[in-house]
Design a protein around this motif. Structure first.
Motif, PDB file in Angstrom:
ATOM      1  N   ALA A 141      36.246  41.960  38.042  1.00 39.48           N
ATOM      2  CA  ALA A 141      37.140  41.712  39.173  1.00 39.48           C
ATOM      3  C   ALA A 141      36.352  41.566  40.467  1.00 39.48           C
ATOM      4  N   PHE A 142      35.336  42.408  40.643  1.00 38.95           N
ATOM      5  CA  PHE A 142      34.500  42.316  41.846  1.00 38.95           C
ATOM      6  C   PHE A 142      33.804  40.955  41.914  1.00 38.95           C
ATOM      7  N   LEU A 143      33.208  40.518  40.808  1.00 40.72           N
ATOM      8  CA  LEU A 143      32.524  39.223  40.795  1.00 40.72           C
ATOM      9  C   LEU A 143      33.505  38.078  41.039  1.00 40.72           C
ATOM     10  N   ALA A 144      34.685  38.151  40.425  1.00 42.53           N
ATOM     11  CA  ALA A 144      35.674  37.090  40.603  1.00 42.53           C
ATOM     12  C   ALA A 144      36.142  37.020  42.053  1.00 42.53           C
ATOM     13  N   CYS A 145      36.411  38.168  42.677  1.00 38.43           N
ATOM     14  CA  CYS A 145      36.891  38.181  44.060  1.00 38.43           C
ATOM     15  C   CYS A 145      35.797  37.739  45.024  1.00 38.43           C
ATOM     16  N   LEU A 177      44.942  37.615  50.281  1.00 35.99           N
ATOM     17  CA  LEU A 177      46.015  37.344  49.324  1.00 35.99           C
ATOM     18  C   LEU A 177      45.450  36.795  48.018  1.00 35.99           C
ATOM     19  N   GLY A 178      44.386  35.983  48.136  1.00 37.25           N
ATOM     20  CA  GLY A 178      43.734  35.487  46.927  1.00 37.25           C
ATOM     21  C   GLY A 178      43.098  36.600  46.125  1.00 37.25           C
ATOM     22  N   ILE A 179      42.531  37.615  46.812  1.00 37.14           N
ATOM     23  CA  ILE A 179      41.958  38.755  46.104  1.00 37.14           C
ATOM     24  C   ILE A 179      43.046  39.524  45.370  1.00 37.14           C
ATOM     25  N   VAL A 180      44.190  39.735  46.036  1.00 44.27           N
ATOM     26  CA  VAL A 180      45.302  40.434  45.376  1.00 44.27           C
ATOM     27  C   VAL A 180      45.799  39.633  44.175  1.00 44.27           C
ATOM     28  N   ALA A 231      35.425  44.367  46.744  1.00 39.76           N
ATOM     29  CA  ALA A 231      35.112  43.031  47.265  1.00 39.76           C
ATOM     30  C   ALA A 231      35.685  42.842  48.669  1.00 39.76           C
ATOM     31  N   ALA A 232      36.930  43.277  48.881  1.00 42.69           N
ATOM     32  CA  ALA A 232      37.514  43.175  50.223  1.00 42.69           C
ATOM     33  C   ALA A 232      36.725  43.995  51.233  1.00 42.69           C
ATOM     34  N   LEU A 233      36.251  45.171  50.814  1.00 45.28           N
ATOM     35  CA  LEU A 233      35.444  46.000  51.706  1.00 45.28           C
ATOM     36  C   LEU A 233      34.122  45.314  52.047  1.00 45.28           C
ATOM     37  N   CYS A 234      33.535  44.615  51.088  1.00 38.36           N
ATOM     38  CA  CYS A 234      32.291  43.886  51.352  1.00 38.36           C
ATOM     39  C   CYS A 234      32.509  42.796  52.404  1.00 38.36           C
ATOM     40  N   PHE A 235      33.615  42.051  52.304  1.00 42.85           N
ATOM     41  CA  PHE A 235      33.893  41.016  53.302  1.00 42.85           C
ATOM     42  C   PHE A 235      34.163  41.632  54.672  1.00 42.85           C
ATOM     43  N   ALA A 245      40.031  48.590  41.660  1.00 41.77           N
ATOM     44  CA  ALA A 245      38.760  49.071  42.204  1.00 41.77           C
ATOM     45  C   ALA A 245      37.831  47.911  42.551  1.00 41.77           C
ATOM     46  N   GLY A 246      37.717  46.926  41.655  1.00 39.61           N
ATOM     47  CA  GLY A 246      36.849  45.781  41.927  1.00 39.61           C
ATOM     48  C   GLY A 246      37.326  44.946  43.103  1.00 39.61           C
ATOM     49  N   GLY A 247      38.645  44.708  43.179  1.00 43.09           N
ATOM     50  CA  GLY A 247      39.179  43.919  44.289  1.00 43.09           C
ATOM     51  C   GLY A 247      39.029  44.621  45.632  1.00 43.09           C
ATOM     52  N   LEU A 248      39.291  45.928  45.667  1.00 40.28           N
ATOM     53  CA  LEU A 248      39.126  46.673  46.921  1.00 40.28           C
ATOM     54  C   LEU A 248      37.664  46.703  47.362  1.00 40.28           C
TER      55      LEU A 248
END
Length: 341
Positions: free
Chosen positions: A54-58, A298-301, A260-264, A255-258
């Motif tokens: 999920a992290f890599l995809a986001c 929204l794309g990450i969600v 990734a959002a934190l990285c951005f 966890a992976g999506g959050l």
């Protein structure tokens, strides 16, 4: 009064069945345990794998959106302007040629403004390569006229180019079509690469879920067989596994999506705090701003939801397929691995 006049004594009313039932001790039903263990080593490992996927995809989705936004910004800026370049020649009055080129450009419909790049600005443009204190009279340096056009209704470039060649033979019109085509090709290539990475990530995740589901089934195969043989439908058994893997996928993808959002968010914060530095300028020139906007989040969600649904459906399909194989083995008496009655 005589005994005959006295009212007969009433007998106590019998206890009702409801009151008798109320005094009986309540029967406690033994809670049934889940078919699939709530947590085990394989479940935690699968959750970690889903979180990484999920992290890599986001991250890939956000990077593609940033590059596309930057390419569109560059394309818009380049498409908004055209350049008239006049090469110096013997006997050419450069100032008059620049003025004539500006007037010719403004005479065409679709042009909004035209600005002659003066000598100081031209020297500043060449300063990184030729150094300061450049004397333009000593070098045959072309001069420029920057023309702002209407993007929705641009001028006739062919007619403008022919008019300039007729009046000023040393003039050359650059409409930046080559750069625009390169930017469009780069944006499309980036989108294709990002789509390919997403497909690979989702494919790897599906295969991981299939192996994890089959591993869980092999560890609980005797329970599944007993439940299925005593009358439990395949959909019921599949729904139990489906709930189990849905919880795992929601936790992992969340966890992976959050992350990734934190990285951005951290990248955008770093860029805002390090403005006008070489590192920030280089990063901005290559990738633009490290902000993906509400559409990116929204794309990450949406990516998290897709991963959870894909994991759940994959687990359900794998369980249904395995139960179907069990039915085939049981119905075939010639099979040596048939389950005994």
């Amino acid at each position: 009064m005589s005994k005959q006049g006295q009212a007969p004594a009433r007998k106590p009313a019998p206890k009702s069945a409801a009151s008798a039932t109320a005094k009986r001790p309540a029967i406690r039903l033994r809670p049934t345990g889940p078919i699939v263990p709530a947590s085990n080593v394989s479940g935690r490992a699968l959750m970690l794998v889903i979180a990484i996927m999920a992290f890599l995809a986001c991250i890939t989705l956000g990077a593609v959106m940033m590059v596309r936004a930057t390419a569109e910004s560059w394309q818009s800026q380049i498409s908004r302007e055209i350049t008239i370049q006049i090469k110096p020649a013997e006997g050419l009055d450069m100032d008059k040629a620049l003025s004539d080129a500006r007037n010719i450009a403004l005479s065409f419909p679709g042009t909004r403004d035209a600005t002659v790049v003066d000598r100081e600005a031209t020297a500043r443009l060449l300063e990184p390569w030729l150094g300061p204190g450049l004397d333009l009279d000593e070098l045959p340096v072309p001069r420029l006229v920057v023309v702002t056009i209407d993007e929705r209704a641009p001028p006739d470039f062919a007619a403008l180019r022919a008019r300039l060649a007729q009046v000023i033979p040393q003039a050359m019109l650059d409409d930046h079509r080559t750069w625009v085509d390169r930017l469009v090709a780069m944006a499309h290539t980036t989108a294709l690469i990002g789509t390919g990475v997403l497909v690979l990530v989702f494919s790897a995740m599906v295969l991981t879920v299939v192996f994890a589901t089959r591993g869980t089934l092999s560890g609980n195969r005797h329970i599944v067989e007993v439940l299925h043989f005593v009358g439990a439908e395949a959909s019921f058994v599949a729904s139990e596994f489906q709930k189990h893997f849905l919880k795992i996928s929601l936790k992992g993808s969340g966890a992976g999506g959050l992350l990734a959002a934190l990285c951005f968010l951290l990248a955008g914060w770093w860029q805002s705090r390090s403005l006008a530095t070489p590192q920030s300028d280089q990063a901005t020139a290559l990738f633009g701003t490290f902000t993906i906007g509400y559409t990116g989040y929204l794309g990450i969600v949406a990516t998290m939801i897709v991963i959870a649904l894909l994991t759940t459906l994959t687990a359900r399909y794998t369980v249904m397929r395995t139960i179907y194989e069990i039915d085939l083995i049981r119905s075939d008496p010639t099979r040596t691995d048939a389950v005994p009655e």
